[in-house]
Design an enzyme around this catalytic site. Structure first.
Site, PDB file in Angstrom:
ATOM      1  N   ASP A 114       2.040  -7.016   2.528  1.00 15.16           N
ATOM      2  CA  ASP A 114       0.876  -6.191   2.886  1.00 15.16           C
ATOM      3  C   ASP A 114       1.349  -4.937   3.623  1.00 15.16           C
ATOM      4  O   ASP A 114       0.749  -4.519   4.612  1.00 15.16           O
ATOM      5  CB  ASP A 114      -0.156  -6.975   3.708  1.00 15.16           C
ATOM      6  N   HIS A 151      -8.815 -10.152  -1.414  1.00 10.23           N
ATOM      7  CA  HIS A 151      -8.823  -9.893   0.032  1.00 10.23           C
ATOM      8  C   HIS A 151     -10.061 -10.590   0.579  1.00 10.23           C
ATOM      9  O   HIS A 151     -11.181 -10.204   0.242  1.00 10.23           O
ATOM     10  CB  HIS A 151      -8.869  -8.378   0.263  1.00 10.23           C
ATOM     11  N   PHE A 194      -6.251  -0.616  10.665  1.00 11.64           N
ATOM     12  CA  PHE A 194      -5.558  -1.891  10.473  1.00 11.64           C
ATOM     13  C   PHE A 194      -4.291  -1.666   9.641  1.00 11.64           C
ATOM     14  O   PHE A 194      -4.292  -0.854   8.716  1.00 11.64           O
ATOM     15  CB  PHE A 194      -6.452  -2.861   9.695  1.00 11.64           C
ATOM     16  N   HIS A 197      -2.789 -12.489   1.708  1.00 12.26           N
ATOM     17  CA  HIS A 197      -2.620 -12.640   3.165  1.00 12.26           C
ATOM     18  C   HIS A 197      -3.439 -13.746   3.829  1.00 12.26           C
ATOM     19  O   HIS A 197      -4.238 -13.475   4.721  1.00 12.26           O
ATOM     20  CB  HIS A 197      -2.849 -11.303   3.881  1.00 12.26           C
ATOM     21  N   HIS A 216       0.860  -1.193   0.000  1.00 15.66           N
ATOM     22  CA  HIS A 216       0.000   0.000   0.000  1.00 15.66           C
ATOM     23  C   HIS A 216       0.889   1.232   0.000  1.00 15.66           C
ATOM     24  O   HIS A 216       1.632   1.460   0.959  1.00 15.66           O
ATOM     25  CB  HIS A 216      -0.919  -0.002   1.231  1.00 15.66           C
ATOM     26  N   LEU A 217       0.820   2.007  -1.083  1.00 16.40           N
ATOM     27  CA  LEU A 217       1.697   3.178  -1.206  1.00 16.40           C
ATOM     28  C   LEU A 217       1.021   4.485  -0.788  1.00 16.40           C
ATOM     29  O   LEU A 217       1.685   5.513  -0.653  1.00 16.40           O
ATOM     30  CB  LEU A 217       2.207   3.302  -2.654  1.00 16.40           C
ATOM     31  N   ARG A 218      -0.300   4.462  -0.609  1.00 14.69           N
ATOM     32  CA  ARG A 218      -1.063   5.623  -0.083  1.00 14.69           C
ATOM     33  C   ARG A 218      -1.031   6.851  -0.997  1.00 14.69           C
ATOM     34  O   ARG A 218      -1.383   7.938  -0.553  1.00 14.69           O
ATOM     35  CB  ARG A 218      -0.533   6.043   1.296  1.00 14.69           C
ATOM     36  N   ASN A 276      -6.453   0.882  -2.955  1.00 13.06           N
ATOM     37  CA  ASN A 276      -7.310   1.581  -1.981  1.00 13.06           C
ATOM     38  C   ASN A 276      -6.706   2.910  -1.538  1.00 13.06           C
ATOM     39  O   ASN A 276      -6.483   3.163  -0.366  1.00 13.06           O
ATOM     40  CB  ASN A 276      -7.609   0.670  -0.779  1.00 13.06           C
ATOM     41  N   ASN A 293      -5.247  -6.550   9.333  1.00 18.20           N
ATOM     42  CA  ASN A 293      -6.377  -7.316   8.819  1.00 18.20           C
ATOM     43  C   ASN A 293      -5.931  -8.179   7.634  1.00 18.20           C
ATOM     44  O   ASN A 293      -5.488  -7.631   6.647  1.00 18.20           O
ATOM     45  CB  ASN A 293      -7.475  -6.343   8.380  1.00 18.20           C
TER      46      ASN A 293
HETATM   47  O1  DOR Z   1      -4.097  -4.510   7.578  1.00 19.45           O
HETATM   48  C1  DOR Z   1      -4.532  -4.087   6.513  1.00 19.45           C
HETATM   49  N1  DOR Z   1      -4.236  -2.859   6.072  1.00 19.45           N
HETATM   50  N2  DOR Z   1      -5.322  -4.864   5.809  1.00 19.45           N
HETATM   51  C2  DOR Z   1      -5.945  -4.430   4.721  1.00 19.45           C
HETATM   52  O2  DOR Z   1      -6.649  -5.188   4.127  1.00 19.45           O
HETATM   53  C3  DOR Z   1      -5.811  -3.040   4.294  1.00 19.45           C
HETATM   54  C4  DOR Z   1      -4.551  -2.468   4.736  1.00 19.45           C
HETATM   55  C5  DOR Z   1      -4.510  -0.978   4.606  1.00 19.45           C
HETATM   56  O3  DOR Z   1      -4.821  -0.465   3.534  1.00 19.45           O
HETATM   57  O4  DOR Z   1      -4.128  -0.310   5.591  1.00 19.45           O
HETATM   58 ZN    ZN Z   2      -6.165  -7.082   2.317  1.00 20.15          ZN
HETATM   59 ZN    ZN Z   3      -3.475  -5.083   1.719  1.00 18.94          ZN
END
Ligand code: DOR
Ligand code: ZN
Ligand code: ZN
Length: 424
Positions: A305, A179, A323, A232, A62-64, A94, A278
């Site tokens: 993840d 997921h 999470f 995951h 996840h690079l945000r 996301n 998560n």
């Molecule tokens: O722990 C998690 N973080 N699980 C996810 O499915 C999403 C991710 C996040 O985008 O922070």
């Molecule tokens: Zn996930």
């Molecule tokens: Zn993820």
């Protein structure tokens, strides 16, 4: 530009060979692998005592970026990846806005090109805005170069809609990264549903939350012929379901994350959200099943993840914090320490799960150390011991449960397209 990596042990999962050799790199490609190259190189990397492996490929990051650049950016995420030995990373969609159209895909890919550190591949969301109501513009995103679709962060709860997406994935010959979490069953859960967590009065997430969707998605893959990749996996039954599906010839692959095969819910020291992710940390039996599943080849991939969050967001306790934990800069050492040194994986299998298999799943011409192939490499010292210190991370996210943990295995150099992008 000639680069010479000398005195290392070359690990090539392409043909399963391990040999002491020098690697000569020219114009971004591996030119020669063999004993003592007497070439005058422009740059020399000494790999004595180290493995020279195909650069790691992280299928789950996840690079945000765009939208939450205070947590991470394409640039800082790429730097963290290089420090972790990753030469290719796959970014989940996301973000804010969600990557559900070609414009956002192009934005990330262009930014990665400017950064010029590691290869960044952006996945596309399955549904518009990840709202689960209608499909995203998958065709246009395929044209823009997405390697896969994924709703990660969420589950597409509408099975019919997901089925349509899988049918498109077959048409465009890309995998679907799943997921698996039944949102209704997950409810307000924040940790694993078990005795230890009940004592701490946290709402639980049962194994079934994950397992029912894994079972469903396997059946959808069977129905559509799609290449399903399960993100995951954390439960013992996820391993059993994947094994069954593979025995049936269904196109399914599975991934596990370092935290899920290293920690259990009993390791959570108190109300510390650096242990919140998560799916959640599970039980000893689940951890053991993941390790056995990795060893047996049921689980194909190790991915991080990597989910950066700020210290402020994580500082509010397990119930309210988001999470996710970071993983890019701790993964290789944890795989070495927890799996290779404990006899679950050979170094060759480590290279398979961290590079060769991800490349295969994503359809990339990578994951091997062979003459003529792109010089995406990592020089990894398996013996060097150190204590994980988040203040050293290049990632903006310092949210890790592994601070202070003693591990073995240090990335000494990372090479992308023949260029040293990280050197310790
Ligand atoms: O722990 C998690 N973080 N699980 C996810 O499915 C999403 C991710 C996040 O985008 O922070
Ligand atoms: Zn996930
Ligand atoms: Zn993820």
């Amino acid at each position: 530009m000639l680069l010479l990596i000398e005195n290392g042990t070359v690990i090539n999962p392409g043909d399963g060979t391990e040999l002491k050799a020098d690697v000569l790199v020219e114009d971004g490609k591996i030119k020669k692998i063999g004993p003592k190259q007497k070439m005058k190189a422009d740059r020399v990397v000494d790999a004595a005592g180290c493995y020279v492996m195909p650069g790691f490929i992280d299928m789950h990051v996840h690079l945000r970026d765009p939208g939450q650049e205070h947590k991470e950016t394409v640039e800082t995420g790429s730097q963290a990846a290089a420090r972790g030995g990753f030469t290719t990373i796959v970014a989940m969609p996301n973000t804010k806005p969600v990557v559900d159209n070609a414009d956002v895909v192009n934005y990330v890919h262009n930014k990665a090109k400017d950064v010029r550190r590691v290869h960044v591949l952006q996945t596309g969301a399955v549904t518009r805005g990840q709202r689960g109501e209608e499909l995203a513009d998958i065709e246009a995103m395929v044209e823009a170069g997405i390697p896969a679709i994924s709703e990660d962060g969420k589950t597409v709860m509408n099975a019919q809609l997901y089925r349509e997406a899988m049918t498109l994935a077959v048409k465009y010959d890309i995998p679907v990264l799943s997921h698996c979490e039944d949102v209704n069953m997950a409810g307000a859960g924040v940790v694993n549903a078990d005795k230890a967590m009940k004592k701490m009065k946290f709402a639980g997430i049962s194994n079934a939350v994950e397992d029912v969707i894994i079972a469903r998605d396997i059946m959808l893959a069977k129905d559509t012929g799609a290449a399903l990749h399960l993100c995951h996996c954390s439960t013992k039954d996820s391993v059993r379901l994947v094994e069954l599906a593979k025995q049936e010839g269904i196109r399914v692959t599975a991934e596990a994350c370092p935290h899920h095969f290293t920690l259990t819910s009993e390791d959570i020291p108190g109300d510390d959200a650096n242990y919140k992710m998560n799916p959640p940390l599970r039980t000893k039996e689940d951890v053991q099943a993941l390790k056995e599943g990795l060893k047996a080849g049921i689980i194909d991939v190790i991915a991080t993840d990597h989910a950066p969050h700020t210290a402020i967001e994580k500082g509010v306790g397990i119930k309210r914090a988001p999470f996710g934990i970071v993983g890019l800069e701790t993964a290789a050492a944890l795989v070495m320490t927890e799996l290779v040194n404990q006899g679950y994986l050979t170094v060759m299998q480590m290279a398979e799960k961290m590079s060769y298999n991800p490349a295969k799943i994503l359809g990339l011409d990578k994951g091997v150390v062979e003459e003529g192939k792109p010089a995406d490499l990592v020089v990894f010292d398996p013996k060097k011991q150190y204590v994980i210190d988040p203040s050293e991370f290049y990632s903006k996210g310092k949210n890790t449960p592994f601070a202070g943990r003693k591990v073995k295995g240090v990335v000494m150099a990372t090479i992308v397209d023949g260029k040293v992008v990280y050197e310790k």
